[in-house]
Each structure stands twice: as structure tokens, then as C-alpha cells.
Scaffold this motif. Structure first.
Motif, PDB file in Angstrom:
ATOM      1  N   ASP A   1      -5.600   0.822  -1.814  1.00 30.74           N
ATOM      2  CA  ASP A   1      -4.569   1.345  -1.422  1.00 30.74           C
ATOM      3  C   ASP A   1      -3.299   1.379  -2.115  1.00 30.74           C
ATOM      4  OD1 ASP A   1      -6.329   1.417   0.854  1.00 30.74           O
ATOM      5  OD2 ASP A   1      -5.578  -0.226   1.811  1.00 30.74           O
TER       6      ASP A   1
ATOM      7  N   LEU B   1      -0.311   5.740   3.809  1.00 31.29           N
ATOM      8  CA  LEU B   1      -1.269   5.102   4.529  1.00 31.29           C
ATOM      9  C   LEU B   1      -0.465   4.222   5.641  1.00 31.29           C
ATOM     10  CD1 LEU B   1      -3.466   3.144   1.706  1.00 31.29           C
ATOM     11  CD2 LEU B   1      -4.016   5.551   2.950  1.00 31.29           C
TER      12      LEU B   1
ATOM     13  N   ASP C   1      -4.600  -4.297  -0.641  1.00 34.47           N
ATOM     14  CA  ASP C   1      -5.947  -3.867  -1.335  1.00 34.47           C
ATOM     15  C   ASP C   1      -5.647  -2.859  -2.295  1.00 34.47           C
ATOM     16  OD1 ASP C   1      -8.995  -3.912  -1.083  1.00 34.47           O
ATOM     17  OD2 ASP C   1      -8.297  -1.832  -1.612  1.00 34.47           O
TER      18      ASP C   1
ATOM     19  N   ARG D   1       0.852  -1.198  -0.184  1.00 27.87           N
ATOM     20  CA  ARG D   1      -0.022  -0.031  -0.091  1.00 27.87           C
ATOM     21  C   ARG D   1       0.913   1.315   0.018  1.00 27.87           C
ATOM     22  NH1 ARG D   1      -2.852  -0.397   5.701  1.00 27.87           N
ATOM     23  NH2 ARG D   1      -4.525   0.132   4.394  1.00 27.87           N
TER      24      ARG D   1
END
Length: 247
Positions: A202, A123, A199, A119
């Protein structure tokens, strides 16, 4: 140039580009041996060997991504007589990003950053795997398919791998860099559509971290999708080198 940090499995002295490869958590330079072989003689591949594994097993691991990047930039500066293209998978993508930031501060503009299976740095990571038990770490390895069956079945090999893995998880679990200035080089993000720890949405946020071009490629598979799509990943790298070299 000899360095404990760099493995040059297939020297390509005539190549116009150096491809610097950063391993995943618990990984070693040898993970990139097949890529090195496939890219030679078109790219001179430098695979990074972190301390605390294989022939550097007796050395303490570095449990902080920025500190690791500081050390690596000092090792890579002598290799900047040719353009550098950076490739990092999982934790290696964070290390590669921090190295790219530092190279740009030194006036060295990479040809690009390939960020695979991680990611975006903006984040915060919500996992705390460095606090897991050994059994939980082994289960994580099986879940991510990061180690082959031989390692998982051999207690001696596991005993050698787990300390570095835990240290690397400590480094990546604490890593977060939302305030970094965008890179001036392009970023290519690679990810698996079924990756349990990265993900797709992300990973796409890597676009925030460059003022140059951004491209994302989604492959079928989990966290180690690149093992099943090695040739496709190599084509992505070759195409990037072709495009940026033509500018």
C-alpha cells in the motif's frame, strides 16, 4: 517571522533548503527536535505545530486534512524564499501531500515529498480509531510505540494527549484523495517492514501520486521504524537534497 504553527528549533539562515516536518497523529513539533538538530546548519528545519497540543492546547483541533493543509499553506508561503522539502510521518504524510498539492497550485514546486509510514492517498483507510474508547486508544499507542512509557503511565499527560489523538484519528480515518493530480515533485516513500497499519504494498502505491521520480525505502521495524533508524533516515534526506540540488 513568528507563527504559532511553526517551530524553528535550530535556525539555519545560510542553508539553501528548508525542510518542513509534519507530525503524526497526536504528535507535536517537538518530535522533530532531534532531526532539526542533526540537519542544522545544512537545512533550515521548520517543524509544524498543529493546534490542540502543547502550547496550543487551548485551541481546537482541526479534524479535516484538507482544511489543515489550507491553513498551513498560508503559513508557509512567507517561507518560500528558499526551496522547501516536505517530510511527513503517518498522518503527517497525508498533510504534507495536501500541502504539496496546494504549493504547486501557488506556483511553488517543492524539492520533494518524503511520505513515511502511510498508505497512498488513493487508498481508503479502513480503520475507525476515532470511535475507539480511551482504553483502546491507549492500547493503540502501546501497539504502535508512539508514546513513551512516561506518557502512558501518567494519567494527567494521557488526559492531555488523548483529545488531540482522537481528533487526529478522526481526520486521517476520513481522509481519501484518489482523484488528486500527481505531484510534479519527486516522492520518497519510507516504511517499516512490520508496520501493522501501513502495508508495504500500500505504501508503494505512492508512486501513483507523482509525475516525477519515485523511490521507496523499507526499514526493519514497525510503525515508528524511524526512531530506530534515525541516522539512516537523515542520510536519505541529505542524499535527496544533494541529488536535487545538483540538477
Amino acid at each position: 517571522m513568528r507563527s504559532a504553527w511553526i517551530r524553528r528549533f535550530h535556525p539555519a539562515p545560510e542553508a539553501a533548503v528548508r525542510l518542513v516536518c509534519f507530525p503524526h497523529a497526536g504528535g507535536a513539533a517537538t518530535y522533530y527536535h532531534p532531526l532539526s538538530q542533526a540537519m542544522s546548519p545544512h537545512a533550515d528545519v521548520l517543524a509544524i505545530q498543529y493546534p490542540g497540543r502543547q502550547d496550543r492546547l487551548a485551541e481546537p483541533c482541526i479534524e479535516d486534512i484538507p482544511t489543515l493543509a489550507d491553513r498551513l499553506v498560508a503559513e508557509l508561503i512567507p517561507w518560500t524564499d528558499r526551496p522547501l522539502l516536505l517530510f511527513g510521518h503517518s498522518m503527517g504524510a497525508a498533510v504534507a501531500f495536501e500541502v504539496a498539492l496546494r504549493l504547486e497550485r501557488h506556483g511553488v514546486l517543492p524539492l520533494g515529498l518524503f511520505a513515511s509510514g502511510l498508505r497512498a492517498p488513493s487508498l481508503r483507510r479502513d480503520r475507525r480509531m476515532h470511535l475507539a474508547t480511551d482504553a483502546e486508544l491507549i492500547a493503540e499507542l502501546k501497539n504502535l510505540n508512539a508514546a513513551n512509557a512516561t506518557v502512558l503511565a501518567d494519567e494527567t499527560l494521557l488526559g492531555m494527549v488523548l483529545p488531540a489523538l482522537r481528533s487526529d484519528y478522526r481526520a486521517i480515518d476520513r481522509y481519501h484523495n484518489p482523484s488528486a493530480l500527481p505531484l510534479r515533485c519527486p516522492i520518497v516513500a519510507l516504511t517499516g517492514d512490520a508496520d501493522p497499519v501501513a502495508d508495504t504494498a500500500d505504501v508503494e502505491l505512492w508512486a501513483r501520486h507523482t509525475s516525477a521520480s519515485f523511490r521507496m525505502r523499507i526499514f526493519p521495524g514497525g510503525h515508528f521504524f524511524l526512531d530506530d533508524h534515525a541516522e539512516a533516515v537523515r542520510r536519505e534526506i541529505r542524499e535527496h537534497i544533494r541529488v536535487v540540488s545538483a540538477r
